[in-house]
Design a protein around this motif. Structure first.
Motif, mmCIF file in Angstrom:
data_model
loop_
_atom_site.group_PDB
_atom_site.id
_atom_site.type_symbol
_atom_site.label_atom_id
_atom_site.label_comp_id
_atom_site.label_asym_id
_atom_site.label_seq_id
_atom_site.Cartn_x
_atom_site.Cartn_y
_atom_site.Cartn_z
ATOM 1 N N LYS A 147 56.557 20.877 30.545
ATOM 2 C CA LYS A 147 57.557 21.358 29.589
ATOM 3 C C LYS A 147 57.006 22.540 28.798
ATOM 4 C CE LYS A 147 60.573 19.827 25.897
ATOM 5 N NZ LYS A 147 60.956 18.729 25.013
ATOM 6 N N GLU A 148 55.763 22.454 28.358
ATOM 7 C CA GLU A 148 55.145 23.558 27.631
ATOM 8 C C GLU A 148 55.030 24.800 28.511
ATOM 9 O OE1 GLU A 148 51.461 21.954 26.258
ATOM 10 O OE2 GLU A 148 52.385 20.874 24.595
ATOM 11 N N GLU A 149 54.699 24.605 29.791
ATOM 12 C CA GLU A 149 54.585 25.722 30.731
ATOM 13 C C GLU A 149 55.945 26.398 30.930
ATOM 14 O OE1 GLU A 149 52.953 28.429 33.387
ATOM 15 O OE2 GLU A 149 51.939 27.059 32.010
ATOM 16 N N GLN A 150 56.988 25.587 31.056
ATOM 17 C CA GLN A 150 58.336 26.144 31.214
ATOM 18 C C GLN A 150 58.749 26.920 29.968
ATOM 19 O OE1 GLN A 150 60.653 22.669 32.118
ATOM 20 N NE2 GLN A 150 60.393 22.898 34.322
ATOM 21 N N GLU A 151 58.425 26.409 28.798
ATOM 22 C CA GLU A 151 58.754 27.111 27.556
ATOM 23 C C GLU A 151 57.995 28.430 27.470
ATOM 24 O OE1 GLU A 151 57.969 24.423 24.350
ATOM 25 O OE2 GLU A 151 59.689 23.151 24.818
ATOM 26 N N ARG A 152 56.725 28.424 27.894
ATOM 27 C CA ARG A 152 55.930 29.649 27.881
ATOM 28 C C ARG A 152 56.517 30.677 28.845
ATOM 29 N NH1 ARG A 152 52.560 32.055 30.875
ATOM 30 N NH2 ARG A 152 52.382 30.382 32.377
ATOM 31 N N GLN A 153 56.902 30.225 30.045
ATOM 32 C CA GLN A 153 57.505 31.139 31.024
ATOM 33 C C GLN A 153 58.836 31.680 30.504
ATOM 34 O OE1 GLN A 153 57.765 28.838 34.607
ATOM 35 N NE2 GLN A 153 55.650 29.272 35.220
ATOM 36 N N ALA A 154 59.625 30.825 29.890
ATOM 37 C CA ALA A 154 60.907 31.274 29.332
ATOM 38 C C ALA A 154 60.673 32.312 28.239
ATOM 39 C CB ALA A 154 61.690 30.084 28.778
#
Length: 134
Positions: free
Chosen positions: A47-54
């Motif tokens: 989830k943190e990785e997806q937020e960073r990518q977003a």
């Protein structure tokens, strides 16, 4: 107001007494296995990785939008300068670029020639009218 305060205190006291007297039942307790803990940590990491990518995508799109806006401003400024350069102060109109390109077809050339031949005739007649007035 005081009555609701004392009722809240009584309700809290009663709840504490019930909890103190209760026995924890085995079916109400959930022990997490190591796999479940790791799965939750992995889910959090994803989830943190997806937020960073977003956030990266948002930042890139914002920068592109800013660059597009700067291009648009430059184009508008260039068009404004071109329009100012085309302004003819003597006539008070934007005809400064008129006649700067070569004539492309025969019909336009004939029209231009007809206008130019009329000019000396009109000038001569105006001058003779002025001479007669004097």
């Amino acid at each position: 107001m005081a009555a609701t305060y004392s009722v809240d205190l009584i309700a809290k006291r009663d709840k504490k007494l019930r909890m103190d007297r209760s026995i924890v039942k085995g079916w109400n307790v959930h022990y997490q296995t190591q796999e479940e803990i790791e799965a939750e940590e992995e889910e959090k990491r994803l989830k943190e990785e997806q937020e960073r990518q977003a956030q990266e995508i948002y930042q890139r799109l914002s920068e592109e939008a800013e660059m597009d806006e700067e291009k648009l401003r430059a184009e508008i400024e260039a068009a404004r300068k071109e329009a100012e350069a085309a302004f003819n102060a003597k006539t008070g109109s934007y005809s400064g670029r008129y006649g700067s390109k070569p004539v492309e077809n025969e019909e336009e050339q004939q029209q231009i020639n007809a206008i130019l031949t009329e000019k000396p005739d009109a000038f001569d007649s105006a001058m003779s009218a002025l001479q007669e007035q004097k």
